[in-house]
Design a protein around this motif. Structure first.
Motif, mmCIF file in Angstrom:
data_model
loop_
_atom_site.group_PDB
_atom_site.id
_atom_site.type_symbol
_atom_site.label_atom_id
_atom_site.label_comp_id
_atom_site.label_asym_id
_atom_site.label_seq_id
_atom_site.Cartn_x
_atom_site.Cartn_y
_atom_site.Cartn_z
ATOM 1 N N GLU A 51 -2.663 10.061 1.596
ATOM 2 C CA GLU A 51 -3.061 8.773 2.175
ATOM 3 C C GLU A 51 -3.799 8.957 3.500
ATOM 4 O O GLU A 51 -4.798 8.284 3.748
ATOM 5 N N TYR A 52 -3.328 9.864 4.352
ATOM 6 C CA TYR A 52 -4.050 10.131 5.605
ATOM 7 C C TYR A 52 -5.441 10.691 5.313
ATOM 8 O O TYR A 52 -6.421 10.306 5.948
ATOM 9 N N GLY A 53 -5.526 11.597 4.337
ATOM 10 C CA GLY A 53 -6.826 12.141 3.961
ATOM 11 C C GLY A 53 -7.776 11.045 3.514
ATOM 12 O O GLY A 53 -8.941 11.003 3.930
ATOM 13 N N GLU A 54 -7.292 10.129 2.691
ATOM 14 C CA GLU A 54 -8.121 9.015 2.212
ATOM 15 C C GLU A 54 -8.583 8.143 3.376
ATOM 16 O O GLU A 54 -9.743 7.724 3.417
ATOM 17 N N ARG A 55 -7.687 7.876 4.307
ATOM 18 C CA ARG A 55 -8.056 7.047 5.473
ATOM 19 C C ARG A 55 -9.161 7.696 6.302
ATOM 20 O O ARG A 55 -10.080 7.026 6.758
ATOM 21 N N HIS A 56 -9.058 9.017 6.504
ATOM 22 C CA HIS A 56 -10.076 9.715 7.299
ATOM 23 C C HIS A 56 -11.429 9.714 6.588
ATOM 24 O O HIS A 56 -12.466 9.505 7.227
ATOM 25 N N VAL A 57 -11.422 9.919 5.276
ATOM 26 C CA VAL A 57 -12.672 9.903 4.519
ATOM 27 C C VAL A 57 -13.278 8.501 4.538
ATOM 28 O O VAL A 57 -14.475 8.337 4.785
ATOM 29 N N GLU A 58 -12.449 7.494 4.303
ATOM 30 C CA GLU A 58 -12.956 6.113 4.313
ATOM 31 C C GLU A 58 -13.517 5.747 5.688
ATOM 32 O O GLU A 58 -14.589 5.137 5.781
ATOM 33 N N LYS A 59 -12.836 6.137 6.747
ATOM 34 C CA LYS A 59 -13.325 5.858 8.102
ATOM 35 C C LYS A 59 -14.696 6.503 8.315
ATOM 36 O O LYS A 59 -15.612 5.865 8.833
ATOM 37 N N TRP A 60 -14.846 7.759 7.904
ATOM 38 C CA TRP A 60 -16.122 8.453 8.058
ATOM 39 C C TRP A 60 -17.220 7.728 7.279
ATOM 40 O O TRP A 60 -18.325 7.536 7.785
ATOM 41 N N LEU A 61 -16.914 7.354 6.050
ATOM 42 C CA LEU A 61 -17.903 6.669 5.217
ATOM 43 C C LEU A 61 -18.336 5.340 5.841
ATOM 44 O O LEU A 61 -19.530 5.037 5.910
ATOM 45 N N ILE A 62 -17.386 4.553 6.306
ATOM 46 C CA ILE A 62 -17.702 3.256 6.927
ATOM 47 C C ILE A 62 -18.547 3.462 8.175
ATOM 48 O O ILE A 62 -19.527 2.751 8.395
ATOM 49 N N ALA A 106 -14.430 15.569 -1.051
ATOM 50 C CA ALA A 106 -14.188 15.668 0.390
ATOM 51 C C ALA A 106 -12.871 16.418 0.580
ATOM 52 O O ALA A 106 -11.829 15.983 0.078
ATOM 53 N N GLN A 107 -12.934 17.543 1.285
ATOM 54 C CA GLN A 107 -11.733 18.321 1.559
ATOM 55 C C GLN A 107 -11.307 18.050 3.005
ATOM 56 O O GLN A 107 -12.114 18.192 3.925
ATOM 57 N N VAL A 108 -10.044 17.646 3.142
ATOM 58 C CA VAL A 108 -9.533 17.165 4.421
ATOM 59 C C VAL A 108 -8.254 17.916 4.784
ATOM 60 O O VAL A 108 -7.371 18.080 3.947
ATOM 61 N N GLN A 109 -8.175 18.335 6.046
ATOM 62 C CA GLN A 109 -6.934 18.896 6.586
ATOM 63 C C GLN A 109 -6.411 17.938 7.640
ATOM 64 O O GLN A 109 -7.171 17.488 8.507
ATOM 65 N N VAL A 110 -5.111 17.627 7.566
ATOM 66 C CA VAL A 110 -4.486 16.792 8.584
ATOM 67 C C VAL A 110 -3.387 17.589 9.276
ATOM 68 O O VAL A 110 -2.851 18.542 8.721
ATOM 69 N N ASP A 111 -3.064 17.161 10.509
ATOM 70 C CA ASP A 111 -1.966 17.810 11.220
ATOM 71 C C ASP A 111 -0.664 17.065 10.927
ATOM 72 O O ASP A 111 -0.633 16.114 10.145
ATOM 73 N N ASP A 144 -3.290 13.206 11.872
ATOM 74 C CA ASP A 144 -4.624 13.191 12.480
ATOM 75 C C ASP A 144 -5.500 14.252 11.814
ATOM 76 O O ASP A 144 -4.997 15.264 11.305
ATOM 77 N N LEU A 145 -6.803 14.025 11.852
ATOM 78 C CA LEU A 145 -7.757 14.964 11.275
ATOM 79 C C LEU A 145 -7.678 16.282 12.047
ATOM 80 O O LEU A 145 -7.765 16.308 13.267
ATOM 81 N N TYR A 146 -7.479 17.392 11.331
ATOM 82 C CA TYR A 146 -7.316 18.695 11.961
ATOM 83 C C TYR A 146 -8.658 19.408 12.140
ATOM 84 O O TYR A 146 -8.902 20.030 13.162
#
Length: 105
Positions: A9-20, A85-90, A94-96
């Motif tokens: 879910e955090y990964g999806e939020r970060h990707v969606e934020k970037w896209l918007i 989209a490959q995402v790492q969170v801490d 938060d986006l790592y």
């Protein structure tokens, strides 16, 4: 400790934020239980984005052959470009590192 669902879910939020922030309108789609893709539309480009997220320091997992075929097939049906989209969170969600974008073929 974040659960695998929290990480996704955090990964999806970060990707969606970037896209918007980059001018896309986002729509979530669920193909299978636990798998969400984002349909991202802009005046210039339409993307179907599959998100792979992980908890740092582990890198995001590679796209499976099955997921690759599913994303490409669905994107072709929609007339969109397929992306992962490959995402790492801490540990706080938060986006790592920066999101790694890969256009699929």
């Amino acid at each position: 400790m974040l659960t695998p669902t929290d990480i996704a879910e955090y990964g999806e939020r970060h990707v969606e934020k970037w896209l918007i922030e980059n001018g896309y309108r986002c729509y979530h789609t669920t193909q299978r239980h636990g798998t969400k893709d984002i349909e991202a539309r802009s005046s210039d480009n339409n993307m179907l984005v599959h998100i792979n997220a992980s908890l740092e320091p582990k890198p995001a997992p590679p796209l499976t052959h099955s997921d690759h075929d599913s994303v490409c097939s669905r994107a072709m049906m929609l007339g969109f470009d397929p992306w992962v989209a490959q995402v790492q969170v801490d540990r706080s969600g938060d986006l790592y590192h920066d999101i790694v974008w890969t256009k699929l073929k």
